[in-house]
Design an enzyme around this catalytic site. Structure first.
Site, PDB file in Angstrom:
ATOM      1  N   GLU A 422       0.840  -1.196   0.000  1.00 31.90           N
ATOM      2  CA  GLU A 422       0.000   0.000   0.000  1.00 31.90           C
ATOM      3  C   GLU A 422       0.883   1.258   0.000  1.00 31.90           C
ATOM      4  O   GLU A 422       1.710   1.455   0.882  1.00 31.90           O
ATOM      5  CB  GLU A 422      -0.876  -0.018   1.256  1.00 31.90           C
ATOM      6  CG  GLU A 422      -1.703   1.245   1.458  1.00 31.90           C
ATOM      7  CD  GLU A 422      -2.418   1.244   2.807  1.00 31.90           C
ATOM      8  OE1 GLU A 422      -2.272   0.267   3.568  1.00 31.90           O
ATOM      9  OE2 GLU A 422      -3.123   2.228   3.086  1.00 31.90           O
ATOM     10  N   ASP A 495      -1.118  -1.145   5.722  1.00 37.87           N
ATOM     11  CA  ASP A 495      -1.041  -0.590   7.068  1.00 37.87           C
ATOM     12  C   ASP A 495      -2.036  -1.288   7.983  1.00 37.87           C
ATOM     13  O   ASP A 495      -3.079  -1.749   7.534  1.00 37.87           O
ATOM     14  CB  ASP A 495      -1.384   0.913   7.045  1.00 37.87           C
ATOM     15  CG  ASP A 495      -0.326   1.713   6.282  1.00 37.87           C
ATOM     16  OD1 ASP A 495       0.796   1.187   6.116  1.00 37.87           O
ATOM     17  OD2 ASP A 495      -0.640   2.832   5.849  1.00 37.87           O
ATOM     18  N   ASP A 497      -4.326  -0.345   9.762  1.00 41.17           N
ATOM     19  CA  ASP A 497      -5.384   0.596  10.142  1.00 41.17           C
ATOM     20  C   ASP A 497      -6.609   0.363   9.257  1.00 41.17           C
ATOM     21  O   ASP A 497      -6.650  -0.579   8.455  1.00 41.17           O
ATOM     22  CB  ASP A 497      -4.876   2.045  10.036  1.00 41.17           C
ATOM     23  CG  ASP A 497      -4.478   2.408   8.600  1.00 41.17           C
ATOM     24  OD1 ASP A 497      -4.681   1.560   7.701  1.00 41.17           O
ATOM     25  OD2 ASP A 497      -3.965   3.527   8.394  1.00 41.17           O
TER      26      ASP A 497
END
Ligand code: 0RA
Length: 631
Positions: A422, A495, A497
């Site tokens: 990413e 990530d 998140d």
């Protein structure tokens, strides 16, 4: 027809029966089981003709204990009066002369269909004996025949106040290979005839076994539709029933849409199943397409861009069309294709009229049907586009690898790994941290397209997706070839998140939809970057969950401890990224299994829906919720 006097004189065409006994196959198709049963159909057809002419309401068929068959109807009875020209009772001409019978000339029409429509005389010719009982003119008349010849004189054996014909025949063992009638052959056709002749009662009894059946369908072919759709889910409660009678042509159509995808279109002409279709079927299809298209346009039920084919119109449709016409021409391999050219137009206009009436009067049903047809068209167009695009090799199988792919040098795919990373900055770290010979890096910018929602065309135009497909090398969907895979481990590295979870979900959706074999083969993984870096002096610990963090703090706790929470992969330098997430000897990977995907499939649909809140909640919960697996 009713007003025509069917006196004995109307029986004209004459020819002896010796030809029938000499070449039985010419008249009944053969001398095997089929030919044998054809005798029953021939007698039954005469009774059905009486019903179609409006004179008969009930027919009973029985197989008797001696192996003979009896057919009884309550029609007018075969004429017994003296034929003025031949000076014999008309019934003797009916029984002993080929093609004899008022029904053979044009003044009426034989609507039900024996194979050749040759009449009861053929049955007489091919039977060891035939016994007749005719109720007509207040009397019961009796006569016996043997191998086509008169065996007894016609005589009155009693009085009656009803009319009807009773024919009993015993097939000739000199003609047939076997003479045993089979209930399993007789019953389905009798039931079919009951559907095709609504209101007509058809009883069957096999006196050898005791099997009894009684059929009478007031709904006719509408009942047949209900029967056919019993195992399916119908889209509207009642079948559509369209009926018309004009110029001696009777048309009956019953149809009902289901949630399924198969088309069941059964057609009959004069009670004969026209398996090969023909002009009536063409007329049916044309009317359905035209009327439905007109209705869609008139009510603006569709964007003009979608064009609907006849096949879309019939997806999930169960339909029966039954036609009764004066002079059917049967063509084709099995003589089950209607050839009469004028019938297409006649059926098309009659059905168009009735169907448009139906749509106008039943807008709810009409709209349900349009909905079904529209989704059939949309699905077909999407599938077609997908195939075309996949076929056009350049679209997805461009041989030039994407520029941002940092490929590995190893050529043995089983040793190679592709990291899908990413963001460009993490991509940069990964490129520096990796081992070049076996690890390839493909950075993806931002979020890839939501494949669940996007049309396949859009998806394939999407740059990130194209880069991904080219890098992996397998192709997609039907074209997928595992042998062409350039890596045997595809590792999604995002990530820890919400956005990261979202991206990995999108990628998994893509793999699930277009490269399922990759998941099935256990080739897809999620990388597990650490959540925290815990440092005390020179000692550095990476932890991957909050539980781990607590445990670690208890261990190393106290003063001088710093805790860094990684918000993204980009915060790690190449060495950290290598140590924590990429190095085969120390990393943790979650292998994606098919079970994950099946579960995820439902979740994906929820996720990609429009409700933002539940989606966000799901992603947050699942971002942390990763089961670790050492690889
Ligand atoms: C010829 C003329 C008419 C009826 C029939 C045959 C006829 C044949 C069979 C065979 C089995 N059941 C049948 N019922 C009738 C017309 C008779 C009239 O005009 O009254």
């Amino acid at each position: 027809m009713a007003e025509k006097d069917y006196g004995a004189d109307q029986i004209k065409v004459l020819e002896g029966l010796s030809a029938v006994r000499k070449r039985p196959a010419m008249y009944i198709g053969g001398t095997g089981k089929r030919g044998l049963h054809h005798l029953v159909w021939e007698v039954l057809d005469n009774s059905i003709d009486e019903a179609l002419a409006g004179f008969c309401t009930k027919i009973s068929i029985s197989v008797n204990t001696d192996g003979s068959v009896t057919v009884i109807d309550n029609g007018r009875g075969i004429p017994v009066g003296m034929h003025t020209k031949y000076k014999v009772p008309a019934i003797e001409i009916v029984m002993t002369k080929l093609h004899a019978g008022g029904k053979f000339d044009n003044s009426t029409y034989k609507v039900s269909g024996g194979l050749h429509g040759v009449g009861v005389s053929v049955v007489n010719a091919l039977s060891e004996w035939v016994e007749l009982e005719i109720k007509r003119d207040g009397k019961i008349h009796h006569q016996k025949y043997s191998r086509g010849d008169k065996a007894t004189e016609l005589k009155v054996i009693g009085d009656t106040d009803t009319t009807g014909t009773k024919v009993t025949f015993f097939p000739d063992a000199e003609i047939f290979d076997e003479i045993i009638f089979d209930s399993d052959t007789l019953i389905p056709r009798i039931k079919e005839l009951a559907y095709l002749n609504k209101g007509l009662a058809l009883d069957f009894e096999d006196k050898r076994s005791g099997i009894k059946k009684e059929y009478c369908f007031e709904g006719g072919i509408e009942s047949l539709i209900c029967d056919l759709n019993k195992t399916r889910t119908s889209l509207h409660e009642k079948p559509i029933y369209l009926e018309s009678k004009d110029n001696n042509i009777e048309m009956e159509i019953a149809m009902q849409y289901t949630t399924g995808y198969t088309e069941t279109l059964i057609s009959f002409v004069n009670n004969i199943n026209t398996i090969e279709g023909g002009t009536h079927v063409s007329g049916f299809k044309a009317a359905l397409t035209k009327v439905t298209n007109t209705y869609i346009k008139k009510n603006k039920l569709l964007k003009d861009s979608v064009d609907i084919t006849g096949q879309d119109m019939r997806e999930g449709l169960t339909a029966v069309a039954s036609l009764k016409i004066p002079q059917p021409q049967f063509e084709g391999q099995t003589k089950t294709k209607l050839g009469n050219a004028d019938i297409k137009g006649i059926v098309e206009s009659a059905m168009s009229l009735k169907l448009s009436e139906f749509y106008e009067e039943n807008p709810t049903v009409a709209k349900t049907i349009v909905g079904k047809i529209t989704s059939a068209a949309t699905a077909r167009i999407a599938a077609q586009k997908a195939r075309e695009l996949v076929r056009r090799k350049s679209a997805l199988e461009s041989t030039t690898l994407p520029g941002k792919l940092a490929d590995c040098s190893e050529k043995d795919a089983s040793k190679c790994e592709l990291f899908i990373v990413e963001g460009d900055s993490a991509g940069g770290s990964a490129k520096q941290g990796r081992v070049r010979d076996t690890q390839a890096i493909l950075p993806l910018r931002g979020k890839i397209l939501n494949v669940e929602k996007a049309a396949i065309t859009k998806m394939i135009q999407n740059e990130e997706i194209r880069a991904l497909v080219t890098a992996i090398g397998t192709g997609i969907s039907e074209q997928f070839t595992m042998e062409k895979a350039r890596y045997h481990k595809i590792i999604i590295m995002t990530d820890a998140d919400v956005d990261g979870a979202h991206i990995s979900t999108l990628l998994l959706t893509f793999f699930f939809r277009y490269m399922l074999e990759l998941i099935e083969g256990g080739h897809v993984y999620l990388a597990q970057p650490p959540l925290y870096k815990i440092q005390k002096g020179k000692a550095v610990h990476y932890v991957y969950s909050d539980e781990e963090k607590h445990a670690k703090l208890e261990e190393v706790g106290g003063q001088g401890v710093t805790i860094q929470r990684y918000k993204g992969l980009g915060e790690m330098d190449p060495k950290q990224l290598w140590d924590t997430t990429m190095a085969p000897e120390s990393r943790t990977l979650k292998q994606i299994t098919i079970e994950d995907v099946i579960e995820a499939d439902q979740t994906f649909s929820t996720l990609m829906g429009d409700a933002v809140e539940p989606r966000r909640k799901f992603i947050e919960e699942n971002a942390k919720n990763v089961v670790n697996l050492d690889v």
